[in-house]
Design a protein around this motif. Sequence first.
Motif, PDB file in Angstrom:
ATOM      1  N   GLU A 199     -19.302  95.729 -12.002  1.00 44.71           N
ATOM      2  CA  GLU A 199     -19.930  97.048 -11.989  1.00 44.71           C
ATOM      3  C   GLU A 199     -20.404  97.428 -13.390  1.00 44.71           C
ATOM      4  OE1 GLU A 199     -17.129  99.997 -10.495  1.00 44.71           O
ATOM      5  OE2 GLU A 199     -16.524 100.573 -12.509  1.00 44.71           O
ATOM      6  N   ILE A 200     -21.429  98.284 -13.410  1.00 49.23           N
ATOM      7  CA  ILE A 200     -21.915  98.861 -14.666  1.00 49.23           C
ATOM      8  C   ILE A 200     -21.650 100.355 -14.541  1.00 49.23           C
ATOM      9  CG2 ILE A 200     -23.966  99.338 -16.072  1.00 49.23           C
ATOM     10  CD1 ILE A 200     -25.185  96.726 -14.796  1.00 49.23           C
ATOM     11  N   VAL A 228     -31.444 105.057 -17.383  1.00 49.80           N
ATOM     12  CA  VAL A 228     -31.822 104.406 -16.115  1.00 49.80           C
ATOM     13  C   VAL A 228     -32.535 103.085 -16.413  1.00 49.80           C
ATOM     14  CG1 VAL A 228     -33.300 104.607 -14.063  1.00 49.80           C
ATOM     15  CG2 VAL A 228     -31.952 106.575 -14.826  1.00 49.80           C
ATOM     16  N   LYS A 229     -33.418 103.114 -17.411  1.00 49.36           N
ATOM     17  CA  LYS A 229     -34.151 101.892 -17.777  1.00 49.36           C
ATOM     18  C   LYS A 229     -33.177 100.840 -18.334  1.00 49.36           C
ATOM     19  CE  LYS A 229     -37.920  99.623 -19.497  1.00 49.36           C
ATOM     20  NZ  LYS A 229     -39.254  99.397 -19.103  1.00 49.36           N
ATOM     21  N   LEU A 230     -32.217 101.270 -19.163  1.00 46.28           N
ATOM     22  CA  LEU A 230     -31.217 100.328 -19.694  1.00 46.28           C
ATOM     23  C   LEU A 230     -30.447  99.682 -18.546  1.00 46.28           C
ATOM     24  CD1 LEU A 230     -29.919 102.436 -22.724  1.00 46.28           C
ATOM     25  CD2 LEU A 230     -31.010 100.187 -22.890  1.00 46.28           C
ATOM     26  N   ASP A 234     -32.555 116.250 -16.275  1.00 44.65           N
ATOM     27  CA  ASP A 234     -32.149 115.112 -15.446  1.00 44.65           C
ATOM     28  C   ASP A 234     -30.973 114.365 -16.079  1.00 44.65           C
ATOM     29  OD1 ASP A 234     -34.128 114.605 -17.410  1.00 44.65           O
ATOM     30  OD2 ASP A 234     -34.576 112.648 -16.567  1.00 44.65           O
ATOM     31  N   ALA A 235     -30.133 113.789 -15.223  1.00 43.16           N
ATOM     32  CA  ALA A 235     -29.013 112.985 -15.696  1.00 43.16           C
ATOM     33  C   ALA A 235     -28.732 111.880 -14.675  1.00 43.16           C
ATOM     34  CB  ALA A 235     -27.768 113.850 -15.870  1.00 43.16           C
ATOM     35  N   PRO A 236     -28.496 110.646 -15.096  1.00 39.83           N
ATOM     36  CA  PRO A 236     -28.579 110.206 -16.487  1.00 39.83           C
ATOM     37  C   PRO A 236     -30.029 110.231 -16.974  1.00 39.83           C
ATOM     38  CG  PRO A 236     -28.288 108.316 -15.017  1.00 39.83           C
ATOM     39  CD  PRO A 236     -28.164 109.540 -14.169  1.00 39.83           C
ATOM     40  N   SER A 237     -30.199 110.062 -18.280  1.00 39.20           N
ATOM     41  CA  SER A 237     -31.549 110.128 -18.853  1.00 39.20           C
ATOM     42  C   SER A 237     -32.407 108.983 -18.311  1.00 39.20           C
ATOM     43  CB  SER A 237     -31.458 109.987 -20.370  1.00 39.20           C
ATOM     44  OG  SER A 237     -31.055 108.667 -20.696  1.00 39.20           O
ATOM     45  N   ASN A 268     -23.908  96.884  -8.689  1.00 38.01           N
ATOM     46  CA  ASN A 268     -23.071  98.055  -8.437  1.00 38.01           C
ATOM     47  C   ASN A 268     -23.010  98.951  -9.680  1.00 38.01           C
ATOM     48  OD1 ASN A 268     -21.317  99.758  -7.131  1.00 38.01           O
ATOM     49  ND2 ASN A 268     -19.499  98.601  -7.779  1.00 38.01           N
ATOM     50  N   VAL A 269     -23.617 100.143  -9.581  1.00 41.85           N
ATOM     51  CA  VAL A 269     -23.658 101.060 -10.731  1.00 41.85           C
ATOM     52  C   VAL A 269     -22.877 102.316 -10.369  1.00 41.85           C
ATOM     53  CG1 VAL A 269     -25.165 102.370 -12.283  1.00 41.85           C
ATOM     54  CG2 VAL A 269     -25.942 100.186 -11.327  1.00 41.85           C
ATOM     55  N   VAL A 270     -21.924 102.725 -11.239  1.00 41.99           N
ATOM     56  CA  VAL A 270     -21.180 103.962 -10.985  1.00 41.99           C
ATOM     57  C   VAL A 270     -21.509 104.972 -12.081  1.00 41.99           C
ATOM     58  CG1 VAL A 270     -19.305 102.829  -9.735  1.00 41.99           C
ATOM     59  CG2 VAL A 270     -19.100 103.177 -12.204  1.00 41.99           C
TER      60      VAL A 270
END
Length: 268
Positions: free
Chosen positions: A202-203, A171-173, A164-167, A185-187
């Motif tokens: 954005e993150i 995802v938790k971070l 899986d990606a991202p780890s 907004n996450v890219v």
Amino acid sequence: MVKIAISGILGRMGRTIARLADEDPNVEIVAGIENPDCAHSHSTVGEILGKELNAPIVSDLSEVIDKFDVLIEFSNSTEAALSHLRLLAADKNKKGMAIGTTGFSQDELNEIKELAKDVPVVLAPNMSIGVNLLFKLVQEAARALKDKGYDIEVVEMHHRFKKDAPSGTAVKLVDILKEETGIQNVVYGRHGDYPEGRPKDEIAVFALRGGDVVGEHTVIFAGLGERIELTHKAGSRDIFAKGAIEAAKWVKDKPAGLYDMMDVLDLK
Ligand code: NAD
């Protein structure tokens, strides 16, 4: 004494957990679970450890459900993890479960939350002490730097076999960062033209893959004139396995509910 069954017993994490649990005088391994294609290659956990230990390896959890107090789930299948949790929820004895498997969809996470009303569950994409401390430090940094002009980027790297990606840890971070900063907004990666430069709300997340890297995560807070980087580097799978064993001991006899490693490590 806690009696454990390990799901994904023939995997990298399953074997590591078996080795460390076997060395722990307060833990007894009573069963291993594997997918039907692999389960027949070893008939007992003792064969993995190279010693006399008559804990059977089966592909159907219901065959061993009366033997263990806590199921440690480290299969690489979210479907399998969920079907195991469904079985525990339907069982009258309400055994505990520590889930290390990552890559759950939002729908699957919703179902875990629902089933955990009947089963004590520790769900943690990363069971190491250091990473859970990183979660706390990132939360504090994000809170302190909110609205002060710092761009946030998350970079992670894992071995080439990761599915899986991202780890799950990344995802938790990101979840922590979204919660603390309000930025939604996450890219994932960047490519193309940015005539206005980097959007401030954005993150960005970058997932690197290669070789045998056990797991590295960095959260960067970049301002004009300074940069803060919080990094965790895992050098050995033992840190996750030790955390999983601690989670199993902790969750035994806890009331039903959904917990995480911050609960287990008393970091809340
Ligand atoms: P792996 O591929 O080495 O092992 C996974 C094992 O699960 C395999 O042996 C596979 O045959 C088995 N499996 C597949 N279907 C199954 C089923 N139906 N029932 C039982 N077993 C089944 O993977 P790994 O590196 O050991 O990682 C396993 C999982 O744990 C992944 O999701 C990974 O991202 C996660 N992980 C979590 C943490 C943490 O701290 N939470 C740390 C490392 C890895």
